[in-house]
Write a protein that holds these residues in place. Sequence first.
Motif, PDB file in Angstrom:
ATOM      1  N   ARG A  58      35.827  25.546  35.880  1.00 15.31           N
ATOM      2  CA  ARG A  58      37.209  25.205  36.253  1.00 15.31           C
ATOM      3  C   ARG A  58      37.683  24.008  35.441  1.00 15.31           C
ATOM      4  O   ARG A  58      36.885  23.295  34.857  1.00 15.31           O
ATOM      5  N   PRO A  75      42.083  21.781  41.167  1.00 13.56           N
ATOM      6  CA  PRO A  75      41.730  22.665  40.055  1.00 13.56           C
ATOM      7  C   PRO A  75      42.969  23.330  39.447  1.00 13.56           C
ATOM      8  O   PRO A  75      43.836  23.833  40.169  1.00 13.56           O
ATOM      9  N   GLU A  78      40.482  28.504  37.656  1.00 10.30           N
ATOM     10  CA  GLU A  78      39.048  28.716  37.799  1.00 10.30           C
ATOM     11  C   GLU A  78      38.637  30.005  37.107  1.00 10.30           C
ATOM     12  O   GLU A  78      39.409  30.978  37.045  1.00 10.30           O
TER      13      GLU A  78
END
Length: 331
Positions: A58, A75, A78
């Motif tokens: 990620r 994030p 990913e």
Amino acid sequence: MRLKFLLAAIASLAAAPAPVPHNPIFVGADPDMVALCGRWYVYPTNAVDPKDGFAASRFYAWSSPDLRHWTKSAPLIEMKDIGWIEADGAKNHGLWAPSLTAANGRYYLYYSVGPQNPTPSRLGVAIGDSPDGPFKDSGKPLLTGGHGFEAIDPMVFVDHDGKAYLYAGGSAGAKLRIFLMKPDMTEIDHEIQVETPPNFTEGAFVHERNGIYYLSYSHGHFDGPDYSVHYATSKTPVGPWTYRGAILTADATHQGPGHHAFAENPKTHQWFIAYHRWERGPGPGPYKGTREVAIDAIHYTKDGRILPVKMTDGPPPLSPLPATSCKEPRR
């Protein structure tokens, strides 16, 4: 009375400002840096977690209003959400070397997927509405390696006329390739044939200042003392390039500085370089452990040459950005 003093002490600690980070700022590698929306953004390869296998799975962004106080994002994207990676049989691959470009009122995150073997390395691109993410993958590889070319380390530069150029390649074969992008920023129009400059290994980056185009890149082994940053100049974003030499090399306490990015404060016109390094003294590679991201000031001579960078250990240079809208900067 003791309770009163204790509560006062707790209140004092709570009100105390967070400590200003020193160079290196955080663990990570291959940083890209841009000035957007009144903030500095750094996009690094995430530190490898053993559960992630070969590389990180990620990406995150770090942002700051002044290069001193940093916030880590959620994030950005990913690997599990990029369907074509596993579909192509790349079960042990990872994500690294992200690079952000703003265009068309949106944000494009380019990145490497690899390693090169047993399946070819690839470049991907994801699109977002904010430099903080989230980003959604375009649904297919942007460029695939093979036949002696390793598709790694993407960087997209947008010139004055709006044309966007993708710079990529290196490592295995140490070959630089440049492509003109289509207006949608997610597809390649055609390749532009160029010569690979001297001492090129990987991590190409382009910026323009006062009519001079600077192609900078890493040389050497990423996990050894010879890793360093060199540069060449041209009157166009695609060369021909005149080699100018090294500007970032190892010293007594930092080894293997490289895989960098340049960014400018639009108010002061001060330029900075973000890069990774190993915090250790001289010695043979391969180095083990983690690389860390640092930021230092860039200085130019009157004729446009870049002076060698002096790596520092104190806080990064204080450089507040003006409060601006998310106007697209030119890389």
